[in-house]
Design an enzyme around this catalytic site. Structure first.
Site, PDB file in Angstrom:
ATOM      1  N   ALA A  42     -46.920 -29.884 -31.860  1.00 55.03           N
ATOM      2  CA  ALA A  42     -46.060 -30.417 -30.829  1.00 55.03           C
ATOM      3  C   ALA A  42     -45.005 -31.435 -31.593  1.00 55.03           C
ATOM      4  CB  ALA A  42     -46.941 -31.219 -29.807  1.00 55.03           C
ATOM      5  N   VAL A  43     -44.173 -30.838 -31.948  1.00 59.23           N
ATOM      6  CA  VAL A  43     -42.989 -31.755 -32.938  1.00 59.23           C
ATOM      7  C   VAL A  43     -41.894 -31.685 -32.427  1.00 59.23           C
ATOM      8  CG1 VAL A  43     -41.503 -31.534 -35.018  1.00 59.23           C
ATOM      9  CG2 VAL A  43     -44.079 -30.665 -35.056  1.00 59.23           C
TER      10      VAL A  43
ATOM     11  N   LYS B 268     -39.397 -32.892 -29.463  1.00 56.67           N
ATOM     12  CA  LYS B 268     -39.397 -32.849 -28.024  1.00 56.67           C
ATOM     13  C   LYS B 268     -40.535 -32.025 -27.341  1.00 56.67           C
ATOM     14  CE  LYS B 268     -34.621 -33.791 -27.022  1.00 56.67           C
ATOM     15  NZ  LYS B 268     -33.346 -33.467 -26.787  1.00 56.67           N
ATOM     16  N   TYR B 269     -41.316 -31.256 -28.180  1.00 53.79           N
ATOM     17  CA  TYR B 269     -42.238 -30.363 -27.758  1.00 53.79           C
ATOM     18  C   TYR B 269     -43.703 -31.056 -27.246  1.00 53.79           C
ATOM     19  CZ  TYR B 269     -39.992 -25.953 -28.684  1.00 53.79           C
ATOM     20  OH  TYR B 269     -39.007 -25.069 -28.698  1.00 53.79           O
TER      21      TYR B 269
ATOM     22  N   ASP C 264     -49.076 -21.418 -29.345  1.00 54.29           N
ATOM     23  CA  ASP C 264     -47.864 -22.203 -28.911  1.00 54.29           C
ATOM     24  C   ASP C 264     -48.230 -23.085 -27.891  1.00 54.29           C
ATOM     25  OD1 ASP C 264     -46.194 -20.520 -30.473  1.00 54.29           O
ATOM     26  OD2 ASP C 264     -44.865 -19.848 -28.955  1.00 54.29           O
ATOM     27  N   ILE C 265     -47.458 -24.283 -28.040  1.00 53.30           N
ATOM     28  CA  ILE C 265     -47.866 -25.380 -27.056  1.00 53.30           C
ATOM     29  C   ILE C 265     -47.227 -25.482 -25.683  1.00 53.30           C
ATOM     30  CG2 ILE C 265     -46.169 -27.146 -27.751  1.00 53.30           C
ATOM     31  CD1 ILE C 265     -49.774 -27.944 -26.926  1.00 53.30           C
TER      32      ILE C 265
ATOM     33  N   GLU D 179     -43.874 -14.405 -36.603  1.00 52.38           N
ATOM     34  CA  GLU D 179     -44.499 -13.307 -35.968  1.00 52.38           C
ATOM     35  C   GLU D 179     -44.275 -12.001 -36.764  1.00 52.38           C
ATOM     36  OE1 GLU D 179     -44.202 -13.648 -31.302  1.00 52.38           O
ATOM     37  OE2 GLU D 179     -42.613 -12.244 -31.850  1.00 52.38           O
TER      38      GLU D 179
END
Ligand code: UD2
Length: 367
Positions: free
Chosen positions: A131-132, A134-135, A220-221, A313
């Site tokens: 979570a970098v 704004k995530y 993925d967050i 991916e």
């Protein structure tokens, strides 16, 4: 004289008996030697690697000095569940790959059976999320819903990699579950965060997570859990079918990296499925190998001034073509709020959120 002979005979007889007993003991099946519970098959520790799961399982009912093979499917006695059928089951979807691995959909497993096999193992599960920038706004929804649906009653550690430690929310966690925060630098390009995950995860698994987990998931967050995501997802290497390409897409149309200059290149006429990199998991060491592979391959690409079409991916898909996953999870294990639910997706277990890419990413832009 007679007395002396009989004494010698007695000693010889006793020695012979002892040897015979020794021989019988050695050739007795190992499980009979170690365990009286006839419902259990205890593996022969002579050909078993000593792993952390096997240590955990040793402490269960049975042998104190035996060990268990990771991946064994042992079930306690006296569990009641519906009789499985060889005739009834999902007919609208394929539930086995052509290398005979399970393809997991709702209706292909009995949660009672699965839980009774996996819960007594009490494995430690690590979830690596980034979570970098704004995530961090996605952490609350992910973690709170994870507590309701993700491997409930299992020991789970969420490893949150972030550049904003102070933005990691306080969440009420279930027993045996925790959050471990790891600080990483901010990034100017979203591509660097996405690929940087492989670098940071490789180092952190090596230095920290290895001693704390048996299974590891990379996720993925920007997603929220909606339904059971349970032990049916666990295996040596579990990969999720990308919702966008799981049916009616010819493999030549999969968004694999196609340029021969990239390490991730997959040529025409090759490939099984297209897997998402938003959810993948497996035994810790197998995951370590794969995460490190993605990191190293992307480094080679970078030296050759190329970045694979879908970053890690693409490398993940290349690896899984030649190292087949031991379970393939249907897109129930990562759907998307962008798409409506088709009939073959009976349960959405976790779903990617709709987000404004331009607003949330450091360098804006869509894919
Ligand atoms: C797709 C994949 C993703 C990855 C990426 C590669 C899906 C659902 N996801 O995601 O797994 O392969 O394509 O291009 O198919 N992140 C941050 N800060 C940022 C940017 C990203 O923390 O500034 C993290 C975060 O955990 C996020 C993940 O990286 O969930 C993937 O990034 P994304 O969601 O922006 O990429 P997306 O949706 O194209």
């Amino acid at each position: 004289m007679f007395r002396q002979v009989s004494k010698t005979h007695a000693v010889a007889l006793a020695a012979a008996l002892l040897i015979l007993l020794g021989v019988i003991y050695f050739y007795l099946p190992y499980d009979i030697r170690l365990c009286n519970d006839s419902n259990r098959a205890v593996p022969d520790s002579r050909d078993v690697e000593d792993t952390s799961i096997s240590k955990i399982m040793e402490s269960r009912n049975c042998p104190k000095n035996g060990s268990w093979k990771v991946g064994e499917l042992l079930m306690p006695s006296k569990i009641t569940y519906e009789q499985p059928s060889t005739q009834q089951g999902r007919t609208d979807v394929n539930s086995v790959t052509n290398w005979n691995a399970p393809l997991v959909w709702e209706g292909t497993f009995d949660p009672v059976v699965i839980d009774s096999i996996y819960k007594p193992m009490d494995p430690r599960i690590a979830v690596v999320v980034f979570a970098v920038g704004k995530y961090t706004r996605f952490l609350k929804g992910f973690l709170e819903s994870g507590e309701k649906h993700f491997l409930v009653d299992f020991r789970v550690t969420y490893f949150v990699f972030t550049d904003h430690k102070d933005e990691v929310p306080e969440i009420a966690l279930g027993k045996g579950r925790k959050i471990s925060v790891i600080t990483v630098p901010s990034a100017k390009r979203w591509q660097d965060v996405v690929l940087g995950r492989m670098k940071w995860a490789t180092a952190t698994i090596d230095q920290q997570i290895r001693g704390e987990a048996d299974y590891l998931f990379m996720m993925d967050i920007d997603s929220v859990f909606h339904g059971r995501f349970g032990a049916e997802s666990l295996s040596r290497m579990s990969a999720v079918l990308h919702r966008g390409y799981y049916k009616n897409t010819h493999r030549d149309k999969f968004p694999y990296e196609r340029r021969p200059q990239s390490q991730a290149c997959i040529g025409a006429g090759q490939g099984d499925y297209y897997y998402t990199a938003a959810v993948w998991g497996g035994y810790l060491e197998d995951m370590y190998k794969l995460v490190r592979y993605c990191y190293e391959q992307s480094e080679i690409d970078a030296k050759n001034n190329i970045e694979a079409a879908w970053q890690e991916e693409s490398h993940l898909n290349k690896y899984l073509l030649y190292n087949k996953p031991t379970k393939v999870l249907s897109p129930e294990y990562l759907w998307s709020d962008y798409d409506s639910k088709p009939d073959d997706i009976r349960v959405i277990r976790i779903s990617q959120l709709v987000k404004n890419y331009a607003e949330v990413r450091p360098n804006g832009g869509h894919d």
